[in-house]
Write an enzyme that holds these catalytic residues in place. Structure first.
Site, mmCIF file in Angstrom:
data_model
loop_
_atom_site.group_PDB
_atom_site.id
_atom_site.type_symbol
_atom_site.label_atom_id
_atom_site.label_comp_id
_atom_site.label_asym_id
_atom_site.label_seq_id
_atom_site.Cartn_x
_atom_site.Cartn_y
_atom_site.Cartn_z
ATOM 1 N N ARG A 89 7.927 8.343 23.677
ATOM 2 C CA ARG A 89 6.986 7.428 23.010
ATOM 3 C C ARG A 89 6.577 6.275 23.923
ATOM 4 O O ARG A 89 5.448 5.800 23.831
ATOM 5 C CB ARG A 89 7.592 6.898 21.717
ATOM 6 C CG ARG A 89 7.496 7.924 20.600
ATOM 7 C CD ARG A 89 7.820 7.333 19.261
ATOM 8 N NE ARG A 89 7.579 8.318 18.207
ATOM 9 C CZ ARG A 89 8.055 8.221 16.975
ATOM 10 N NH1 ARG A 89 8.767 7.171 16.623
ATOM 11 N NH2 ARG A 89 7.783 9.143 16.074
ATOM 12 N N LYS B 194 12.248 18.348 2.429
ATOM 13 C CA LYS B 194 11.811 18.046 1.066
ATOM 14 C C LYS B 194 10.381 18.478 0.793
ATOM 15 O O LYS B 194 9.449 18.082 1.477
ATOM 16 C CB LYS B 194 11.945 16.545 0.808
ATOM 17 C CG LYS B 194 13.390 16.120 0.648
ATOM 18 C CD LYS B 194 13.569 14.637 0.811
ATOM 19 C CE LYS B 194 13.196 13.875 -0.439
ATOM 20 N NZ LYS B 194 13.280 12.415 -0.216
ATOM 21 N N GLY C 238 9.760 14.669 13.637
ATOM 22 C CA GLY C 238 10.909 14.293 14.465
ATOM 23 C C GLY C 238 11.873 15.445 14.692
ATOM 24 O O GLY C 238 12.211 15.781 15.837
ATOM 25 N N GLY D 200 5.744 11.532 9.887
ATOM 26 C CA GLY D 200 5.119 11.118 8.624
ATOM 27 C C GLY D 200 3.651 10.780 8.822
ATOM 28 O O GLY D 200 2.807 11.111 7.983
HETATM 29 P P1 ADP Z 1 10.532 16.922 10.423
HETATM 30 O O1 ADP Z 1 11.373 15.742 10.862
HETATM 31 O O2 ADP Z 1 10.262 17.859 11.548
HETATM 32 O O3 ADP Z 1 9.317 16.509 9.663
HETATM 33 P P2 ADP Z 1 12.096 17.251 8.026
HETATM 34 O O4 ADP Z 1 12.698 15.907 8.241
HETATM 35 O O5 ADP Z 1 11.170 17.440 6.880
HETATM 36 O O6 ADP Z 1 11.412 17.771 9.373
HETATM 37 O O7 ADP Z 1 13.242 18.326 7.796
HETATM 38 C C1 ADP Z 1 14.273 18.532 8.737
HETATM 39 C C2 ADP Z 1 15.592 18.685 8.044
HETATM 40 O O8 ADP Z 1 15.541 19.742 7.094
HETATM 41 C C3 ADP Z 1 16.694 19.021 9.016
HETATM 42 O O9 ADP Z 1 17.701 18.029 8.950
HETATM 43 C C4 ADP Z 1 17.203 20.375 8.530
HETATM 44 O O10 ADP Z 1 18.598 20.528 8.627
HETATM 45 C C5 ADP Z 1 16.809 20.357 7.082
HETATM 46 N N1 ADP Z 1 16.752 21.721 6.549
HETATM 47 C C6 ADP Z 1 15.922 22.715 6.900
HETATM 48 N N2 ADP Z 1 16.199 23.838 6.224
HETATM 49 C C7 ADP Z 1 17.232 23.554 5.399
HETATM 50 C C8 ADP Z 1 17.984 24.293 4.430
HETATM 51 N N3 ADP Z 1 17.701 25.574 4.190
HETATM 52 N N4 ADP Z 1 18.971 23.658 3.760
HETATM 53 C C9 ADP Z 1 19.248 22.368 4.023
HETATM 54 N N5 ADP Z 1 18.594 21.610 4.924
HETATM 55 C C10 ADP Z 1 17.593 22.197 5.606
HETATM 56 MG MG MG Z 2 12.788 14.505 9.833
#
Ligand code: ADP
Ligand code: MG
Length: 397
Positions: A44, A205, A354, A377
């Site tokens: 960054r 989520k 992230g 986000g």
């Molecule tokens: P990003 O940061 O790329 O936007 P998110 O924060 O939405 O992604 O999601 C990442 C998290 O989701 C990770 O910590 C991962 O462990 C969790 N995750 C993904 N699949 C599962 C699952 N099947 N059960 C529990 N946690 C999960």
């Molecule tokens: Mg995340």
């Protein structure tokens, strides 16, 4: 405002006359640090360098500001900008002045004493609660340091904070080169998608990502789901998901989604375990066979193959969110496979988030991605068409 008009009407840095002026740049200095405050990943900071170098070479007096972490209005030594300033000295190959405040008489004195091409770094803005509260007096003090403002913090573009929106009431505001690039690339995804256009969405989520899933269903040919958020959809389809992470309050929305759209694809097989821990025995099975005492923790091989058939034909791909609990090696396979197939594709690919970028780093396919967004986000909110006041602040009305 319509997404396309952001890009069309962005007030970009090259339109500003910066020579001899004090220019306040809001940077994305929110880097991952270890317990001792050492920088783990300076990507960054590096993204801000072209804008800073442009300002230096155009004889501006450069004042850099940003935040790190969530100090919530308190001074947290570990989150000081001192290490960021040191890294900036290395990256810029020149001396950088750093003070222990972000507003006040000492900072004003230093800012007004700057000579052309000199660089001053302010302390972590979030050491003041007024930053996140978008306090007008704080914003005014910050703005009073400079004659021009440049926003180079795309990852923070969804934040209505003093240094993102408040300051722009007092000084002319422009978009930095990296911010400009982010808007250009993400606009292309939603406004001029090349088909087949495939969106791969995973992560924790569904409530965080429901709007972007809906938006992608409008513009993409396929939306491939994985990660914990797919569990909620599976449950909505009447499939038993055992102890898996589910958001029950999202079930009815998830039902609506699957009923209307056959472009939405969910896993057909999964990797499960009875506990979320290292070295736990895992089982691969069809989604219909998940037991009550199991967690779904990754997508399965058949799903990977089905998704690959779709990804292989894509001309454009956007990916956000891991396919499984990738932090534990046993459940990282699906995510690695997605990284591989997108990396091997000739399609124009955009990846953000992230955790997704961390997984991409581990996969070794990072170099093959067309554009990696600095915002998680922020990228989602931009893609789903949310109103972003900080972006409007650098856009012609
Ligand atoms: P990003 O940061 O790329 O936007 P998110 O924060 O939405 O992604 O999601 C990442 C998290 O989701 C990770 O910590 C991962 O462990 C969790 N995750 C993904 N699949 C599962 C699952 N099947 N059960 C529990 N946690 C999960
Ligand atoms: Mg995340």
């Amino acid at each position: 405002m319509h997404i396309e008009s952001f890009f069309m009407k962005l007030r970009t840095l090259d339109q500003a006359n910066v020579s001899g002026k004090r220019v306040l740049v809001r940077c994305g200095f929110d880097v991952a640090m270890d317990e001792e405050g050492r920088i783990l990943d300076d990507a960054r900071i590096r993204e801000c360098i072209p804008t800073i170098e442009y300002l230096i070479s155009h004889n501006a007096k450069v004042i850099l500001c940003g935040h790190n972490g969530r100090p919530k209005g308190k001074i947290v030594k570990r989150l000081s900008m001192n290490t960021v300033a040191e890294r900036l000295e290395q990256l810029l190959g020149r001396k950088v002045l750093k003070l222990d405040e972000s507003i006040g008489p000492d900072i004003e004195k230093a800012a007004f004493a700057l000579k052309d091409q000199e660089v001053l770094v302010l302390e972590n803005l979030r050491f003041h609660a007024e930053e996140e509260a978008n306090d007008p007096a704080f914003a005014k003090s910050l703005a009073s340091l400079a004659e021009l403002y440049v926003d180079e913090a795309f990852a923070n573009i969804h934040r209505d904070h003093a240094s993102m929106t408040g300051v722009t009431a007092f000084v002319p505001a422009y978009a930095g080169f990296r911010l400009q690039k982010e808007i250009e690339m993400l606009t292309k995804v939603v406004q001029k998608p090349e088909h087949p256009f495939v969106a791969v969405i995973g992560g924790a989520k569904i409530s965080d990502k429901i709007k972007v899933i809906k938006k992608m269903l409008e513009v993409a040919d396929y939306v491939l789901l994985g990660g914990a958020l797919a569990n909620t959809i599976l449950k909505a389809q009447g499939i038993s998901v055992g102890k898996s992470l589910v958001e029950d309050e999202m079930i009815s929305i998830a039902k609506d989604l699957t009923l209307i759209d056959n472009r939405l694809r969910v896993p057909v097989d999964v990797v499960t375990a009875k506990a979320i821990e290292k070295n736990v025995p895992t089982t691969a099975k069809a989604v219909a066979r998940v037991q009550d005492d199991e967690y779904i923790l990754d997508i399965g091989k058949d799903t990977v193959n089905l998704y690959e058939m779709i990804v292989k034909k894509a001309k454009m791909i956007v990916w956000g969110g891991p396919m499984g609990y990738f932090e534990i090696k046993e459940f990282a396979k699906g995510t690695c496979e997605i990284a591989r197939m997108i990396g091997q594709s000739d399609a124009f690919s955009v990846v953000g988030g992230g955790d997704t970028i961390e997984a991409l780093d581990q996969s070794g396919y990072k170099e093959n991605i067309s554009f990696i967004s600095t915002g998680g986000g922020a990228m989602l909110q931009f893609l789903q068409g949310s109103k972003l006041p900080a972006l409007e602040a650098v856009t012609e009305k």
